[in-house]
Design an enzyme around this catalytic site. Structure first.
Site, PDB file in Angstrom:
ATOM      1  N   LYS A  81      38.006  34.323  41.538  1.00 56.42           N
ATOM      2  CA  LYS A  81      36.971  35.001  40.751  1.00 56.42           C
ATOM      3  C   LYS A  81      37.267  34.945  39.247  1.00 56.42           C
ATOM      4  O   LYS A  81      36.358  35.146  38.434  1.00 56.42           O
ATOM      5  CB  LYS A  81      36.791  36.447  41.207  1.00 56.42           C
ATOM      6  CG  LYS A  81      37.917  37.393  40.878  1.00 56.42           C
ATOM      7  CD  LYS A  81      37.621  38.794  41.390  1.00 56.42           C
ATOM      8  CE  LYS A  81      38.754  39.775  41.095  1.00 56.42           C
ATOM      9  NZ  LYS A  81      38.973  40.029  39.678  1.00 56.42           N
ATOM     10  N   ASP A  82      38.530  34.668  38.868  1.00 56.42           N
ATOM     11  CA  ASP A  82      38.892  34.563  37.452  1.00 56.42           C
ATOM     12  C   ASP A  82      38.780  33.142  36.912  1.00 56.42           C
ATOM     13  O   ASP A  82      38.977  32.917  35.716  1.00 56.42           O
ATOM     14  CB  ASP A  82      40.329  35.052  37.233  1.00 56.42           C
ATOM     15  CG  ASP A  82      40.481  36.542  37.480  1.00 56.42           C
ATOM     16  OD1 ASP A  82      39.476  37.260  37.384  1.00 56.42           O
ATOM     17  OD2 ASP A  82      41.608  36.980  37.785  1.00 56.42           O
ATOM     18  N   ARG A 129      29.648  43.853  36.080  1.00 55.55           N
ATOM     19  CA  ARG A 129      29.008  43.790  37.399  1.00 55.55           C
ATOM     20  C   ARG A 129      29.118  45.147  38.108  1.00 55.55           C
ATOM     21  O   ARG A 129      28.133  45.655  38.681  1.00 55.55           O
ATOM     22  CB  ARG A 129      29.677  42.695  38.245  1.00 55.55           C
ATOM     23  CG  ARG A 129      29.246  42.680  39.710  1.00 55.55           C
ATOM     24  CD  ARG A 129      30.114  41.728  40.508  1.00 55.55           C
ATOM     25  NE  ARG A 129      31.524  42.099  40.503  1.00 55.55           N
ATOM     26  CZ  ARG A 129      32.060  43.018  41.305  1.00 55.55           C
ATOM     27  NH1 ARG A 129      31.305  43.668  42.172  1.00 55.55           N
ATOM     28  NH2 ARG A 129      33.351  43.285  41.250  1.00 55.55           N
ATOM     29  N   ARG A 130      30.299  45.728  38.082  1.00 55.98           N
ATOM     30  CA  ARG A 130      30.485  47.040  38.716  1.00 55.98           C
ATOM     31  C   ARG A 130      29.715  48.116  37.961  1.00 55.98           C
ATOM     32  O   ARG A 130      29.122  49.013  38.567  1.00 55.98           O
ATOM     33  CB  ARG A 130      31.982  47.377  38.785  1.00 55.98           C
ATOM     34  CG  ARG A 130      32.744  46.523  39.795  1.00 55.98           C
ATOM     35  CD  ARG A 130      34.244  46.705  39.696  1.00 55.98           C
ATOM     36  NE  ARG A 130      34.939  45.909  40.702  1.00 55.98           N
ATOM     37  CZ  ARG A 130      36.162  45.421  40.559  1.00 55.98           C
ATOM     38  NH1 ARG A 130      36.845  45.641  39.439  1.00 55.98           N
ATOM     39  NH2 ARG A 130      36.723  44.698  41.519  1.00 55.98           N
ATOM     40  N   ARG A 147      41.287  48.790  31.712  1.00 52.32           N
ATOM     41  CA  ARG A 147      41.963  47.496  31.737  1.00 52.32           C
ATOM     42  C   ARG A 147      43.394  47.689  32.221  1.00 52.32           C
ATOM     43  O   ARG A 147      43.874  48.789  32.396  1.00 52.32           O
ATOM     44  CB  ARG A 147      41.997  46.861  30.327  1.00 52.32           C
ATOM     45  CG  ARG A 147      40.667  46.380  29.778  1.00 52.32           C
ATOM     46  CD  ARG A 147      40.137  45.089  30.403  1.00 52.32           C
ATOM     47  NE  ARG A 147      41.170  44.069  30.534  1.00 52.32           N
ATOM     48  CZ  ARG A 147      41.610  43.275  29.551  1.00 52.32           C
ATOM     49  NH1 ARG A 147      41.123  43.396  28.334  1.00 52.32           N
ATOM     50  NH2 ARG A 147      42.522  42.355  29.783  1.00 52.32           N
ATOM     51  N   ARG A 153      46.180  50.745  36.379  1.00 53.59           N
ATOM     52  CA  ARG A 153      44.892  51.421  36.594  1.00 53.59           C
ATOM     53  C   ARG A 153      45.046  52.616  37.526  1.00 53.59           C
ATOM     54  O   ARG A 153      44.457  53.676  37.294  1.00 53.59           O
ATOM     55  CB  ARG A 153      43.875  50.419  37.156  1.00 53.59           C
ATOM     56  CG  ARG A 153      43.570  49.288  36.189  1.00 53.59           C
ATOM     57  CD  ARG A 153      42.506  48.350  36.732  1.00 53.59           C
ATOM     58  NE  ARG A 153      42.467  47.095  35.983  1.00 53.59           N
ATOM     59  CZ  ARG A 153      41.463  46.230  36.006  1.00 53.59           C
ATOM     60  NH1 ARG A 153      40.406  46.482  36.760  1.00 53.59           N
ATOM     61  NH2 ARG A 153      41.499  45.126  35.298  1.00 53.59           N
ATOM     62  N   CYS A 240      31.994  36.729  32.518  1.00 53.10           N
ATOM     63  CA  CYS A 240      32.271  38.162  32.502  1.00 53.10           C
ATOM     64  C   CYS A 240      31.414  38.866  31.456  1.00 53.10           C
ATOM     65  O   CYS A 240      31.443  40.086  31.337  1.00 53.10           O
ATOM     66  CB  CYS A 240      33.757  38.424  32.260  1.00 53.10           C
ATOM     67  SG  CYS A 240      34.344  37.811  30.706  1.00 53.10           S
TER      68      CYS A 240
END
Length: 304
Positions: A81-82, A129-130, A147, A153, A240
């Site tokens: 995904k990155d 997106r979230r 971040r 986190r 992103c």
């Protein structure tokens, strides 16, 4: 070839993923020595601004690609995904491993799920997106950037800075934090990032020996599904900077792809789905359906 050097980021999750790949390669090729080459990337170092603000997810790859170009490493391991939708010239993805849990995780010390959060609760995520899907479901929530690596986190949540945070289930599970997942945010109601949960191996496209070694770990179903998701994202020029979500399932020779484009500022969502056998064609079809429903206006608004 008796030695394979894997370039990797230094975060706990990146190191776990790289060691997982190394272990799989040692099993597939007895006698092969596999070593990790840990390095820091700009995406890891700049934590006071969102990824969108500092140049996007490609920042996680650049230093690793330079190491391969210099001959300091033979391949690199990434969360797919990155990986940018279009690879830098001279690079390829010879293996995409079988996908882990694709869903997002709702993580909270006090609340069971998204619906249980009180009015005005503070939720941490830097993912546009979230944010878009959170605003669509709960426009009353206060969303704050978050971040850092998974451990960082979780520590911020535990320190009381947030009422809840949203992370990827796969990352939590890989680091042994399954018990922190209070609820799974799953398709079709909630869509993940394109290729979320999948690990990819990148190498130079002029290294056939490395290609051949890594290909032993390639999972055909995961490759087909993630190629469809990434094809949709590519057709939308997603990054992103843009809230784009996608998830594909395989049934025999057919793929079912669901896609979403949203607005992180007001929670407007556009959804589309289609079925097909060709990942590339299916991704394009769902992208066209999203654009036909007005996704371009949402994309342009986020990029400005």
């Amino acid at each position: 070839m008796t030695l394979l050097r894997i370039a990797t980021r230094k975060s706990p999750l990146a190191l776990w993923q790289s060691e997982h790949v190394a272990a799989r390669l040692r099993v597939a090729h007895p006698g092969l020595e596999v070593v990790l080459v840990p390095m820091s990337t700009r995406g890891d170092e700049v934590l006071d601004r969102s990824l969108a603000a500092i140049g996007g997810k490609g920042l996680f790859l650049k230093e690793l690609e330079i190491a391969m170009q210099r001959g300091e490493a033979d391949c690199a391991v990434h969360s797919l995904k990155d990986v940018p939708m279009v690879l830098e010239p001279g690079f390829a993805l010879p293996a995409i491993l079988a996908r882990a849990d694709h869903a997002d995780a709702f993580v909270s010390n006090r609340f069971a799920d998204l619906e249980a959060l009180p009015q005005g609760a503070v939720v941490g995520t830097s993912s546009l997106r979230r944010q878009a899907q959170l605003r669509a479901r709960r426009p009353d929530l206060v969303l704050r950037d978050l971040r850092g690596n998974v451990n960082t986190r979780l520590a911020k949540l535990d320190a009381g800075e947030y009422d809840a945070i949203v992370l990827a289930c796969a990352g939590l599970s890989r680091l042994g934090f399954d018990e922190r997942i209070r609820a799974r945010l799953d398709a079709p109601a909630w869509l993940p990032a394109p290729a979320q949960g999948a690990i990819a191996i990148e190498c130079r496209d002029d290294a056939p020996d490395v290609h051949e070694m890594c290909r032993a770990l390639d999972d055909d179903t995961t490759r087909m599904c993630t190629e469809a998701e990434r094809a949709m994202n590519r057709a939308l020029h997603g990054s992103c900077h843009v809230p784009v979500a996608a998830f594909a399932r395989r049934e025999g020779t057919q793929l079912d792809l669901q896609g979403l484009v949203g607005s992180a500022s007001d929670g407007r969502l556009v959804r589309a789905a289609a079925e097909g056998a060709s990942p590339e064609a299916l991704g394009l079809e769902v992208a066209h359906r999203l654009l036909a429903q007005g996704a371009r206006a949402l994309i342009d608004a986020e990029v400005q």
